[in-house]
Design a protein around this motif. Structure first.
Motif, short mmCIF file in Angstrom:
data_model
loop_
_atom_site.label_atom_id
_atom_site.label_comp_id
_atom_site.label_asym_id
_atom_site.label_seq_id
_atom_site.Cartn_x
_atom_site.Cartn_y
_atom_site.Cartn_z
N VAL A 36 -20.69 -25.97 -20.99
CA VAL A 36 -19.90 -24.82 -20.61
C VAL A 36 -19.38 -25.02 -19.18
O VAL A 36 -20.06 -25.55 -18.32
N VAL A 37 -18.13 -24.59 -18.96
CA VAL A 37 -17.51 -24.63 -17.63
C VAL A 37 -17.39 -23.19 -17.15
O VAL A 37 -16.76 -22.35 -17.81
N ALA A 78 -24.63 -16.90 -9.79
CA ALA A 78 -24.93 -16.15 -11.02
C ALA A 78 -24.48 -16.93 -12.25
O ALA A 78 -25.19 -16.97 -13.26
N ASN A 79 -23.29 -17.54 -12.20
CA ASN A 79 -22.81 -18.36 -13.31
C ASN A 79 -23.79 -19.49 -13.62
O ASN A 79 -24.14 -19.74 -14.78
N THR A 80 -24.21 -20.18 -12.57
CA THR A 80 -25.06 -21.36 -12.74
C THR A 80 -26.45 -20.97 -13.23
O THR A 80 -26.99 -21.59 -14.17
N LEU A 81 -27.04 -19.96 -12.63
CA LEU A 81 -28.39 -19.56 -13.03
C LEU A 81 -28.43 -19.03 -14.45
O LEU A 81 -29.40 -19.27 -15.19
N ALA A 82 -27.40 -18.31 -14.86
CA ALA A 82 -27.37 -17.81 -16.25
C ALA A 82 -27.39 -18.98 -17.22
O ALA A 82 -28.14 -18.97 -18.20
N ALA A 83 -26.55 -19.99 -16.97
CA ALA A 83 -26.50 -21.13 -17.87
C ALA A 83 -27.82 -21.88 -17.89
O ALA A 83 -28.27 -22.35 -18.94
N LEU A 84 -28.47 -22.00 -16.73
CA LEU A 84 -29.76 -22.69 -16.69
C LEU A 84 -30.82 -21.93 -17.48
O LEU A 84 -31.77 -22.53 -18.00
N GLY A 130 -30.13 -20.46 -20.21
CA GLY A 130 -29.69 -20.49 -21.60
C GLY A 130 -28.83 -19.32 -21.99
O GLY A 130 -28.61 -19.07 -23.19
N GLU A 131 -28.31 -18.59 -21.00
CA GLU A 131 -27.44 -17.45 -21.25
C GLU A 131 -26.00 -17.83 -20.90
O GLU A 131 -25.77 -18.54 -19.92
N PRO A 132 -25.01 -17.34 -21.67
CA PRO A 132 -23.62 -17.63 -21.30
C PRO A 132 -23.31 -17.10 -19.91
O PRO A 132 -23.68 -15.96 -19.57
N PRO A 133 -22.67 -17.88 -19.06
CA PRO A 133 -22.33 -17.41 -17.72
C PRO A 133 -21.39 -16.20 -17.78
O PRO A 133 -20.65 -16.02 -18.75
N PRO A 134 -21.38 -15.38 -16.74
CA PRO A 134 -20.49 -14.21 -16.73
C PRO A 134 -19.00 -14.59 -16.80
O PRO A 134 -18.21 -13.82 -17.36
N LEU A 168 -24.58 -23.58 -27.31
CA LEU A 168 -25.89 -23.04 -27.72
C LEU A 168 -26.70 -24.07 -28.49
O LEU A 168 -27.93 -24.15 -28.35
N GLU A 169 -26.03 -24.88 -29.30
CA GLU A 169 -26.73 -25.96 -29.99
C GLU A 169 -27.26 -26.98 -28.99
O GLU A 169 -28.39 -27.48 -29.13
N ARG A 170 -26.44 -27.30 -27.98
CA ARG A 170 -26.87 -28.26 -26.96
C ARG A 170 -28.10 -27.72 -26.21
O ARG A 170 -29.07 -28.46 -25.98
N ILE A 171 -28.04 -26.42 -25.83
CA ILE A 171 -29.14 -25.81 -25.11
C ILE A 171 -30.41 -25.82 -25.95
O ILE A 171 -31.51 -26.12 -25.46
N ALA A 172 -30.29 -25.51 -27.24
CA ALA A 172 -31.46 -25.48 -28.13
C ALA A 172 -32.08 -26.86 -28.21
O ALA A 172 -33.32 -27.00 -28.20
#
Length: 334
Positions: free
Chosen positions: A92-93, A300-306, A308-312, A324-328
């Motif tokens: 995700v970017v 906030a964008n970076t921490l959300a992704a870390l 496993g949540e979509p960034p704002p 989400l597959e990659r994160i899993a």
């Protein structure tokens, strides 16, 4: 993983460090990703944050980053990130698309429309030269046709601000829904019609192969005599040589340039001091409020992704199912 310095956005790194993140930085003298630098940094990176000016986040780097979850740009622009490669890899970017950014740019766009219709560059240049009331009368915004090349958040914001000014608003944007245009008091039209009818044309598109030099000599020639051009989108969208020629020939009455083909432009660039031009350094819509929001949003964008949540603020939302597959998969082997 970030650059040697984040400049005015260093607060984002402080927030990440406070949250327990380990910060790796590229060397200050890095002018590009060498195989050695890729081997040193990419395999362990969980996130990239920065503008990486002159270095970029290339496909090669992203492919060598099996753990990375997000590439975050603190600013709204993502030209330094290979977004296509990131999307294909399930990365995700995130970017700085906070309200302070596009609202500030919309305010600046409306301001520049009025300034160019009133011939402010000519009036201030005349005054600085010791002259007095040299006849640069200008025109009303009321009754004029304001053209928007691009009707995203900034274009819609400009339209809302000009809604009560009594001007006609037209736009060309093949990717926007007609209902959005109508809801903002804007009539969609074709590119050629936009060029031919606009008294002031605002260039608000991002830079892609499709939009590079979309405003070239031929497009400028189709603009009505005495029209003005504003570029607060991306520099490469306007052929600056063609713009200079049109200004010097008297075909265009003025221009406002905030984004440049080369940044910074050379000290002797003709548009820097042109008497018909408002020239700014890619900061015309910036504000203290924006600079306060950028570090907070980037973190906030970076921490959300870390987590496993979509960034704002996601630049490539189409990647989210694959992401989400990659994160899993990453969490499974953590």
């Amino acid at each position: 993983m970030t650059t040697a310095t984040m400049g005015p956005h260093e607060g984002a790194i402080e927030r990440l460090a406070a949250a327990g993140c380990v910060i790796d930085r590229l060397p200050a003298d890095a002018a590009g990703w060498t195989p050695e630098l890729i081997e040193q940094f990419a395999p362990a990176a969980d996130a990239y944050l920065g503008t990486f000016r002159g270095v970029g986040l290339t496909r090669q780097v992203l492919e060598a980053s099996p753990r990375v979850r997000v590439a975050t740009s603190p600013i709204i622009g993502v030209e330094h990130i290979d977004v296509t490669a990131a999307s294909e890899l399930g990365i995700v970017v995130a970017h700085g698309a906070m309200a302070e950014n596009f609202e500030g740019m919309a305010e600046a766009g409306a301001m520049l429309v009025a300034a160019l219709r009133k011939r402010m560059p000519q009036k201030t240049a005349s005054m600085a030269a010791g002259e007095w009331k040299m006849g640069h009368s200008g025109h009303l915004v009321r009754g004029s046709v304001v053209g928007l090349l691009g009707l995203g958040r900034i274009g819609q914001g400009v339209a809302r601000r000009l809604a009560g000014w009594g001007c006609e608003l037209i736009a060309h944007d093949p990717y926007v829904d007609a209902g959005i245009a109508t809801g903002n008091g804007v009539a969609l039209t074709g590119f050629d019609d936009l060029m031919a009818r606009s008294d002031v044309l605002l260039v608000l598109v991002t830079l892609t192969p499709e939009t590079r030099h979309i405003i070239d000599g031929a497009a400028i020639a189709r603009m009505k005599p005495g029209a003005a051009l504003i570029n607060i989108g991306r520099g490469g969208c306007v052929d600056e040589a063609a713009l200079i020629a049109a200004l010097n020939a008297g075909h265009l009455s003025g221009a406002a340039i905030d984004t440049w083909e080369q940044e910074p432009p050379s000290a002797d660039h003709p548009l820097r001091r042109h008497p018909q031009v408002i020239a700014t350094s890619h900061d015309v819509g910036h504000s203290a409020e924006l600079y306060a929001a950028i570090p907070e949003t980037a973190a906030a964008n970076t921490l959300a992704a870390l987590r496993g949540e979509p960034p704002p603020h996601v630049r490539n939302p189409e990647v989210l199912p694959l992401w989400l597959e990659r994160i899993a998969a990453l969490d499974k082997w953590a």
